[in-house]
Motif scaffolding. Structure first.
Motif, PDB file in Angstrom:
ATOM      1  N   HIS A   4     -10.622  15.341  -2.054  1.00 34.00           N
ATOM      2  CA  HIS A   4      -9.717  14.219  -2.277  1.00 34.00           C
ATOM      3  C   HIS A   4     -10.490  12.915  -2.109  1.00 34.00           C
ATOM      4  O   HIS A   4     -11.409  12.821  -1.326  1.00 34.00           O
ATOM      5  CB  HIS A   4      -8.546  14.285  -1.295  1.00 34.00           C
ATOM      6  N   GLY A   5     -10.070  11.912  -2.856  1.00 32.51           N
ATOM      7  CA  GLY A   5     -10.703  10.606  -2.725  1.00 32.51           C
ATOM      8  C   GLY A   5     -11.980  10.488  -3.534  1.00 32.51           C
ATOM      9  O   GLY A   5     -12.502   9.405  -3.715  1.00 32.51           O
ATOM     10  N   VAL A   6     -12.492  11.633  -4.018  1.00 32.38           N
ATOM     11  CA  VAL A   6     -13.717  11.579  -4.805  1.00 32.38           C
ATOM     12  C   VAL A   6     -13.340  11.374  -6.260  1.00 32.38           C
ATOM     13  O   VAL A   6     -12.565  12.144  -6.823  1.00 32.38           O
ATOM     14  CB  VAL A   6     -14.535  12.885  -4.659  1.00 32.38           C
ATOM     15  N   ASP A   7     -13.836  10.324  -6.864  1.00 26.79           N
ATOM     16  CA  ASP A   7     -13.552  10.096  -8.271  1.00 26.79           C
ATOM     17  C   ASP A   7     -14.231  11.174  -9.092  1.00 26.79           C
ATOM     18  O   ASP A   7     -15.416  11.414  -8.944  1.00 26.79           O
ATOM     19  CB  ASP A   7     -14.048   8.722  -8.704  1.00 26.79           C
ATOM     20  N   GLU A   8     -13.445  11.817  -9.921  1.00 25.20           N
ATOM     21  CA  GLU A   8     -14.002  12.880 -10.747  1.00 25.20           C
ATOM     22  C   GLU A   8     -13.905  12.462 -12.202  1.00 25.20           C
ATOM     23  O   GLU A   8     -12.916  11.875 -12.626  1.00 25.20           O
ATOM     24  CB  GLU A   8     -13.217  14.166 -10.512  1.00 25.20           C
ATOM     25  N   VAL A  33     -14.415  21.700 -23.583  1.00 27.37           N
ATOM     26  CA  VAL A  33     -14.111  20.381 -23.049  1.00 27.37           C
ATOM     27  C   VAL A  33     -13.631  20.521 -21.595  1.00 27.37           C
ATOM     28  O   VAL A  33     -12.846  21.414 -21.290  1.00 27.37           O
ATOM     29  CB  VAL A  33     -13.017  19.727 -23.933  1.00 27.37           C
ATOM     30  N   ALA A  34     -14.111  19.643 -20.704  1.00 26.67           N
ATOM     31  CA  ALA A  34     -13.724  19.743 -19.287  1.00 26.67           C
ATOM     32  C   ALA A  34     -12.317  19.197 -19.087  1.00 26.67           C
ATOM     33  O   ALA A  34     -12.067  18.013 -19.315  1.00 26.67           O
ATOM     34  CB  ALA A  34     -14.709  18.957 -18.421  1.00 26.67           C
ATOM     35  N   ALA A  35     -11.404  20.082 -18.669  1.00 23.58           N
ATOM     36  CA  ALA A  35     -10.003  19.685 -18.503  1.00 23.58           C
ATOM     37  C   ALA A  35      -9.459  20.178 -17.177  1.00 23.58           C
ATOM     38  O   ALA A  35      -9.889  21.202 -16.657  1.00 23.58           O
ATOM     39  CB  ALA A  35      -9.161  20.246 -19.652  1.00 23.58           C
ATOM     40  N   ARG A  36      -8.514  19.421 -16.639  1.00 19.95           N
ATOM     41  CA  ARG A  36      -7.811  19.848 -15.431  1.00 19.95           C
ATOM     42  C   ARG A  36      -6.336  19.521 -15.614  1.00 19.95           C
ATOM     43  O   ARG A  36      -5.992  18.476 -16.169  1.00 19.95           O
ATOM     44  CB  ARG A  36      -8.358  19.087 -14.226  1.00 19.95           C
ATOM     45  N   ARG A 123     -11.278   4.469 -20.458  1.00 19.23           N
ATOM     46  CA  ARG A 123     -10.939   5.754 -19.825  1.00 19.23           C
ATOM     47  C   ARG A 123      -9.565   5.619 -19.167  1.00 19.23           C
ATOM     48  O   ARG A 123      -9.148   4.523 -18.782  1.00 19.23           O
ATOM     49  CB  ARG A 123     -11.941   6.134 -18.731  1.00 19.23           C
ATOM     50  N   TRP A 124      -8.912   6.736 -19.018  1.00 26.54           N
ATOM     51  CA  TRP A 124      -7.657   6.771 -18.257  1.00 26.54           C
ATOM     52  C   TRP A 124      -7.966   7.062 -16.802  1.00 26.54           C
ATOM     53  O   TRP A 124      -8.752   7.962 -16.489  1.00 26.54           O
ATOM     54  CB  TRP A 124      -6.723   7.854 -18.827  1.00 26.54           C
ATOM     55  N   VAL A 125      -7.348   6.311 -15.909  1.00 25.26           N
ATOM     56  CA  VAL A 125      -7.490   6.548 -14.475  1.00 25.26           C
ATOM     57  C   VAL A 125      -6.160   7.139 -13.994  1.00 25.26           C
ATOM     58  O   VAL A 125      -5.111   6.500 -14.089  1.00 25.26           O
ATOM     59  CB  VAL A 125      -7.804   5.243 -13.715  1.00 25.26           C
ATOM     60  N   VAL A 126      -6.226   8.369 -13.525  1.00 27.51           N
ATOM     61  CA  VAL A 126      -5.008   9.101 -13.148  1.00 27.51           C
ATOM     62  C   VAL A 126      -5.003   9.322 -11.638  1.00 27.51           C
ATOM     63  O   VAL A 126      -5.984   9.813 -11.072  1.00 27.51           O
ATOM     64  CB  VAL A 126      -4.951  10.460 -13.889  1.00 27.51           C
ATOM     65  N   ARG A 135     -10.843  10.240 -13.615  1.00 24.74           N
ATOM     66  CA  ARG A 135     -10.970   9.461 -14.843  1.00 24.74           C
ATOM     67  C   ARG A 135     -11.151  10.451 -15.982  1.00 24.74           C
ATOM     68  O   ARG A 135     -11.842  11.458 -15.829  1.00 24.74           O
ATOM     69  CB  ARG A 135     -12.229   8.600 -14.799  1.00 24.74           C
ATOM     70  N   ALA A 136     -10.557  10.120 -17.129  1.00 18.63           N
ATOM     71  CA  ALA A 136     -10.702  11.002 -18.280  1.00 18.63           C
ATOM     72  C   ALA A 136     -10.612  10.182 -19.558  1.00 18.63           C
ATOM     73  O   ALA A 136      -9.972   9.131 -19.585  1.00 18.63           O
ATOM     74  CB  ALA A 136      -9.619  12.074 -18.262  1.00 18.63           C
ATOM     75  N   GLN A 137     -11.277  10.694 -20.593  1.00 16.93           N
ATOM     76  CA  GLN A 137     -11.175  10.000 -21.871  1.00 16.93           C
ATOM     77  C   GLN A 137      -9.774  10.183 -22.468  1.00 16.93           C
ATOM     78  O   GLN A 137      -9.223   9.269 -23.054  1.00 16.93           O
ATOM     79  CB  GLN A 137     -12.232  10.550 -22.844  1.00 16.93           C
ATOM     80  N   PHE A 138      -9.223  11.381 -22.279  1.00 15.34           N
ATOM     81  CA  PHE A 138      -7.902  11.687 -22.845  1.00 15.34           C
ATOM     82  C   PHE A 138      -6.924  12.043 -21.742  1.00 15.34           C
ATOM     83  O   PHE A 138      -7.298  12.681 -20.751  1.00 15.34           O
ATOM     84  CB  PHE A 138      -7.991  12.880 -23.809  1.00 15.34           C
TER      85      PHE A 138
END
Length: 433
Positions: A4-8, A33-36, A123-126, A135-138
Motif C-alpha cells: 500500500h502507498g507504493v505508486d504502481e 498488457v499489464a492489468a489489475r 495517465r489515469w491516477v486511481v 497509475r495507468a494509461q487506460f
C-alpha cells in the motif's frame, strides 16, 4: 497483497470483477498488457455476487447468458436449468475465474474512490479506500449498469423497529421469513422474482406497488439437452445467430408485421410465444417496438392473461399496466408471479390509490391505515446506468468532473467513451445496452 502507498504503474486499471471485468482481464492478458482489477466484493461475480434475494435468477436463458470467447469453456460447463438461478451463475463465474487463472490480477474488498486524469503525463491516477494509488494509461469501468442499490425516496424508514433488507444487498447467509409479516416495496424485476418465494415462507406478505409491470412467465425447467448439444456442435453458427438477432439471444425474431397477420394468426403467434415464455414474447412480430397500434394489441393480450390468472378483479386491475407501452420498460420474466396474488396470505396495496404516508415503529402507514410488519424488503432496484460511475470521483482533462459533465444527463460515444475523458472506457455504461 500489494504494497500500500507504493505508486504502481500499470497499462490498464479495471474497476469491477463481474462478467465484464473478468473478460477484460482475460483479454488484456491475451494481448500481453499489464492489468489489475479492483473489486469491492470479497469474490468475483459483480451483480451476481450481491443479489442473493430469494428467487434471484437471470431473465436471459442460460444457453445465451455465457461468454462467447471460448469454445472449450462452453463445452466444459453444463447448466442445470433453462433460466439460471443466482447461485449457479455465481458458480459459473468462479469457474471462469479459476479456469483462466484470473484471481491473481484482482484485488478484492477494495473500492475505487477516484480516477483522475493527469494532463501532464496523460495517465489515469486511481485511488482506492485501501490506500492504493496506481497509475495507468487506460481506465476501464466494468462497474455494471445495475450495481448501485437505490433506496426509495421515502424518509423516515429508520423509524421502523423491525428488520429491513434491500434486494441488491441481500445477506449472504439468506433470510428466513417463516411466520413473519413481511412488507415488500416495489414491483420491478427483483420484486417479481422474490414475491412468490417470500410468499411461500411469510405468514403474511403485503406488496406495496406504485407501478404495475408487464411480466411473461419463464416456463422454467431443466435445460434442453438437445438445444445445448446443438449449440456445442455449431458453436460459431450459434454465436453468430445471437449476434445478428438484435437482442443478443438465439431466439428468433418473427420478421412479420403484426397487421400483415390475420387476427387468428396473431392470437396463435402470441399464444405460441407465451408458451415458450420469457423475453421471446417481444419477438412475436417485428413491429411491436415501433408501431403503437401493434404494441397495444400485444399489451392487451398480456393484460387479458393477467385478468385470467388473478381471481380478484380489483387486484387484477391494479396489477394490469396501462401507463406505458409493452416492452418500453424492461420486460419482466416470472415464475408464478400473478398466481401468487391468489394466495390467502398475500395482500396488494396499490400506492396510486392509497400512498404511503410514513413509516411507523410497527410498520407502514398509508392513507388507508396501518400495516403492521415484522420485516420490510426494499425491492427498489438500482441507481441504474450512471449510479456506479457517479459514485466514483472521476475527473478528465482540465480537472472536469464527470458529475458536472453529466449534470443534464449522460452523453457518451456509443456508451463506451465520454468526450474529455481520454482512455476512459465504460462497459455497459449509459447508452450501451
Amino acid at each position: 497483497m500489494h504494497n500500500h502507498g507504493v505508486d504502481e504503474e500499470l497499462d490498464v486499471v479495471v474497476v469491477g470483477a463481474g462478467f465484464a471485468g473478468l473478460y477484460m482481464l482475460h483479454k488484456m492478458r491475451e494481448i500481453g498488457v499489464a492489468a489489475r482489477a479492483f473489486e469491492a466484493g470479497s469474490g468475483v461475480g459483480g451483480t451476481w455476487y450481491w443479489n442473493r434475494y430469494p428467487g434471484a435468477r437471470c431473465d436471459v436463458e442460460s444457453i445465451d447468458y455465457t461468454y462467447s470467447f471460448s469454445e472449450e469453456l462452453q463445452r466444459d460447463w453444463r447448466w442445470s436449468e433453462r433460466y439460471p438461478a443466482q447461485p449457479e451463475i455465481l458458480r459459473y463465474l468462479n469457474f471462469v475465474a479459476d479456469k483462466f487463472d484470473l484471481r491473481r490480477d484482482i484485488q478484492f474488498e477494495t473500492r475505487v474512490e477516484s480516477a483522475i486524469f493527469d494532463d501532464e503525463t496523460n495517465r489515469w491516477v486511481v485511488t482506492t479506500d485501501q490506500g492504493d494509488v496506481v497509475r495507468a494509461q487506460f481506465c476501464v469501468m466494468a462497474t455494471g449498469c445495475l450495481s448501485t442499490p437505490k433506496r426509495p425516496g421515502l424518509d423516515g424508514a429508520e423509524i421502523f423497529q423491525g428488520a429491513t433488507y434491500h434486494t441488491g444487498q441481500w445477506p449472504h447467509e439468506g433470510v428466513d421469513f417463516t411466520g413473519m409479516r413481511v412488507g415488500i416495496i416495489g414491483t420491478g424485476s427483483s420484486a417479481i422474482q422474490s414475491i412468490p418465494q417470500i410468499a411461500k415462507q411469510a405468514s403474511q406478505l403485503t406488496v406495496f406497488q406504485r407501478t404495475p409491470n408487464f411480466s411473461i412467465p419463464a416456463h422454467n425447467g431443466p435445460i434442453d439437452h438437445e438445444r445445448e448439444q446443438w449449440s456445442d456442435t455449431h458453436f460459431a453458427e450459434f454465436r453468430e445467430l445471437a449476434r445478428a438477432s438484435g437482442f443478443g439471444s438465439s431466439n428468433i425474431l418473427n420478421p412479420q408485421l403484426l397487421f400483415d397477420a390475420t387476427p387468428q394468426e396473431r392470437a396463435a403467434e402470441f399464444e405460441r410465444r407465451w408458451q415458450i415464455g420469457g423475453v421471446a414474447f417481444l419477438g412475436s412480430f417485428i413491429d411491436l417496438l415501433f408501431n403503437e397500434q401493434a404494441n397495444e394489441i400485444a399489451a392487451e393480450f398480456v393484460r387479458e392473461k393477467i385478468r385470467a390468472t388473478v381471481h380478484d378483479p380489483e387486484v387484477a386491475a391494479s396489477l394490469t399496466p396501462t401507463d406505458h407501452p409493452f416492452g418500453s420498460k424492461r420486460l419482466c420474466v416470472d415464475i408464478d408471479y400473478f398466481e401468487t396474488y391468489n394466495r390467502p396470505n398475500v395482500t396488494l396495496v396499490d400506492l396510486k390509490k392509497t400512498p404511503i404516508v410514513e413509516f411507523t415503529p410497527a410498520g407502514i402507514r398509508t392513507t388507508d391505515g396501518d400495516h403492521e410488519l415484522d420485516a420490510i424488503v426494499f425491492a427498489t432496484g438500482f441507481d441504474a446506468m450512471t449510479g456506479a460511475l457517479l459514485s466514483i470521483d472521476i475527473r478528465g482533462k482540465d480537472g472536469v468532473s464527470l458529475r458536472d459533465r453529466w449534470a443534464d444527463g449522460p452523453r457518451t460515444y456509443l456508451g463506451l467513451m465520454v468526450a474529455g475523458f481520454p482512455n476512459l472506457f465504460t462497459i455497459t455504461g449509459p447508452g450501451s445496452p
